[in-house]
Design an enzyme around this catalytic site. Structure first.
Site, PDB file in Angstrom:
ATOM      1  N   ASP A 165      -5.406   2.843  13.368  1.00 26.51           N
ATOM      2  CA  ASP A 165      -4.128   3.513  13.139  1.00 26.51           C
ATOM      3  C   ASP A 165      -4.298   4.909  12.536  1.00 26.51           C
ATOM      4  OD1 ASP A 165      -2.618   1.513  14.295  1.00 26.51           O
ATOM      5  OD2 ASP A 165      -2.574   0.332  12.461  1.00 26.51           O
ATOM      6  N   ASP A 167       0.808  -1.224   0.000  1.00 25.30           N
ATOM      7  CA  ASP A 167       0.000   0.000   0.000  1.00 25.30           C
ATOM      8  C   ASP A 167       0.835   1.266   0.000  1.00 25.30           C
ATOM      9  OD1 ASP A 167      -2.473  -1.121  -0.235  1.00 25.30           O
ATOM     10  OD2 ASP A 167      -2.883  -1.152   1.927  1.00 25.30           O
ATOM     11  N   ARG A 184       2.534   4.106  16.874  1.00 21.45           N
ATOM     12  CA  ARG A 184       2.080   5.237  16.046  1.00 21.45           C
ATOM     13  C   ARG A 184       2.538   6.585  16.572  1.00 21.45           C
ATOM     14  NH1 ARG A 184       1.917   0.761  13.618  1.00 21.45           N
ATOM     15  NH2 ARG A 184       0.537   0.624  11.845  1.00 21.45           N
TER      16      ARG A 184
HETATM   17  N1  ARG Z   1      -5.951  -3.967  16.145  1.00 20.34           N
HETATM   18  C1  ARG Z   1      -4.661  -3.533  16.532  1.00 20.34           C
HETATM   19  C2  ARG Z   1      -4.696  -2.086  16.947  1.00 20.34           C
HETATM   20  O1  ARG Z   1      -5.591  -1.421  16.612  1.00 20.34           O
HETATM   21  C3  ARG Z   1      -3.621  -3.810  15.503  1.00 20.34           C
HETATM   22  C4  ARG Z   1      -3.672  -2.997  14.263  1.00 20.34           C
HETATM   23  C5  ARG Z   1      -2.637  -3.484  13.365  1.00 20.34           C
HETATM   24  N2  ARG Z   1      -2.564  -2.780  12.151  1.00 20.34           N
HETATM   25  C6  ARG Z   1      -2.402  -3.399  10.970  1.00 20.34           C
HETATM   26  N3  ARG Z   1      -2.261  -2.668   9.934  1.00 20.34           N
HETATM   27  N4  ARG Z   1      -2.407  -4.712  10.860  1.00 20.34           N
HETATM   28  O2  ARG Z   1      -3.836  -1.630  17.638  1.00 20.34           O
END
Ligand code: ARG
Length: 409
Positions: free
Chosen positions: A128, A14, A99
């Site tokens: 995210d 991506d 993040r």
């Molecule tokens: N669900 C988890 C969170 O919100 C992990 C997110 C992981 N992101 C990904 N692009 N796989 O913290």
């Protein structure tokens, strides 16, 4: 019109497509920034050079790699461990924690390269995007935020076709349908077959943990030492967190401990099936919480445990840069003054358990606890204490309690 954008670049499908797409659709120059938070435990200089080259091949005008592992360990992960932070009681905040540190570096790069915007490769359905954008609003409200993946409407197959059309080198293929995010805290795995919460996770998605059946037959022990709540050494060897976590991942993961399978509540209102593997992080939180059991005064410990849930939610929800998180950390730091000592972890197939703990300034008082001859507890104080403790309910029972039918002998 945005002239120059710094894109948070992972080297994956991506964000590689995003480099080109932003230029083509929005006419902006793209600087690719890869932040090393330990996403590839065996990464070396060549690994990062290959990521830079891929960014250039996708059309970036500049590509930069920042090693943020030490900072991430000491300023983000350390706080989460002191907070025993587990979202919904299970998830040690892997992606939620990285993040805000990535965002700091995005802002720094935007300043360095005179960019007027930053971009991320998050979809519109996840957490995210919330973490990046809320953090950006607090750190650099003047920067525009672009979210190409949220607007382009590509399926995974479309993205692969786009990459092929523009000759962008990618390693993704349609038979790897999982979305994986990782750093020194662990791995987060979504999508593919595990979107059905009834499906058991396939064994091949795991990288940091072995199946219990493949664990070594012999058990081992290791000792983690903490100073003021922060893990500082492993088996007597002083080790900073960003190095200790990969070491523990290998040691603890080999025993098949550290997998989490859960359906969690995302900030955007979706319930989502997630698989995590975080052997080192879970072992450290287990050890830390145990050390607190002998070093924290009872009421401090109870109050702290109420806040731990809120701490995890605050970080999960993208509010790292908030007065609430800062206030939580101030409280937690004040509780950690004497959380200094050692914890013995015992590893056996499928399990990591605490089998011993000690602290020089611990509150465990052998003379008070023992049932042997050295007992210093004043037994004569107990009878009066217990009578007064129960006085209020005794009075209530005499005057107000409605007799329930008693069981006759
Ligand atoms: N669900 C988890 C969170 O919100 C992990 C997110 C992981 N992101 C990904 N692009 N796989 O913290």
């Amino acid at each position: 019109m945005t002239k120059r954008v710094v894109l948070a670049y992972s080297g994956g499908l991506d964000t590689s497509v995003a480099v080109k797409w932003i230029q083509e659709e929005w006419g902006s120059e793209v600087v690719a920034l890869a932040v090393d938070v330990g996403q590839e435990p065996n990464a070396n200089a060549e690994y990062w050079e290959a990521i830079r080259e891929r960014a250039f091949a996708a059309g970036a005008i500049e590509a930069k790699v920042v090693d943020a592992r030490e900072e991430y360990g000491s300023r983000f992960v350390a706080n989460a461990i002191k907070a025993n932070a587990l979202y919904e009681g299970k998830y040690p905040l892997v992606s939620s924690l990285s993040r805000p540190v990535i965002t700091r570096h995005l802002v720094a790069a935007a300043r360095e390269f005179n960019a007027d915007a930053v971009a991320h490769g998050c979809t519109g359905k996840g957490n995210d995007q919330v973490r990046f954008e809320v953090s950006l609003r607090t750190l650099a409200p003047d920067l525009e935020v672009l979210a190409p993946v949220r607007v382009w409407g590509f399926t995974r197959a479309d993205s692969i076709a786009y990459a092929e059309r523009f000759g962008i080198p990618i390693t993704a293929s349609l038979d790897k349908p999982y979305s994986v995010d990782e750093n020194i805290m662990g791995r987060a795995i979504e999508c593919g077959a595990i979107e059905d919460p009834w499906n058991a996770p396939p064994e091949h998605i795991y990288e940091r943990t072995r199946a219990v059946a493949d664990a070594p037959a012999d058990s081992v022990e290791c000792v983690v030492a903490f100073e003021r709540g922060i893990p500082v050494s492993l088996d007597g060897v002083p080790t900073p967190l960003h190095q200790m976590l990969p070491e523990l991942d290998a040691m603890v993961g080999a025993y098949g401990f550290g997998r989490v399978d859960m359906v969690e509540n995302r900030r955007v209102g979706i319930k989502s099936r997630e698989i995590y593997e975080c052997p080192g992080a879970l072992a450290l939180i287990l050890a830390h919480a145990d050390l607190e059991s002998i070093t924290l005064e009872r009421d401090v410990m109870r109050e702290k445990s109420r806040l731990e849930t809120r701490y995890a939610e605050t970080v999960y929800d993208g509010l790292w840069y908030s007065p609430l998180r800062e206030a939580f950390d101030a409280f937690i730091d004040s509780t950690q003054k004497h959380v200094t000592g050692e914890v013995r972890l015992h590893l056996q197939p499928g399990q990591c358990t605490v089998v011993g703990r000690r602290a020089e300034r611990g509150l465990y008082d052998f003379a008070l606890a023992t049932y042997e001859a050295d007992d210093a507890f004043r037994h004569e104080d107990a009878a009066g204490f217990v009578r007064l403790w129960g006085l209020s309910v005794e009075t209530w029972a005499k005057r107000q309690r409605i007799e329930e039918p008693t069981v006759r002998p």
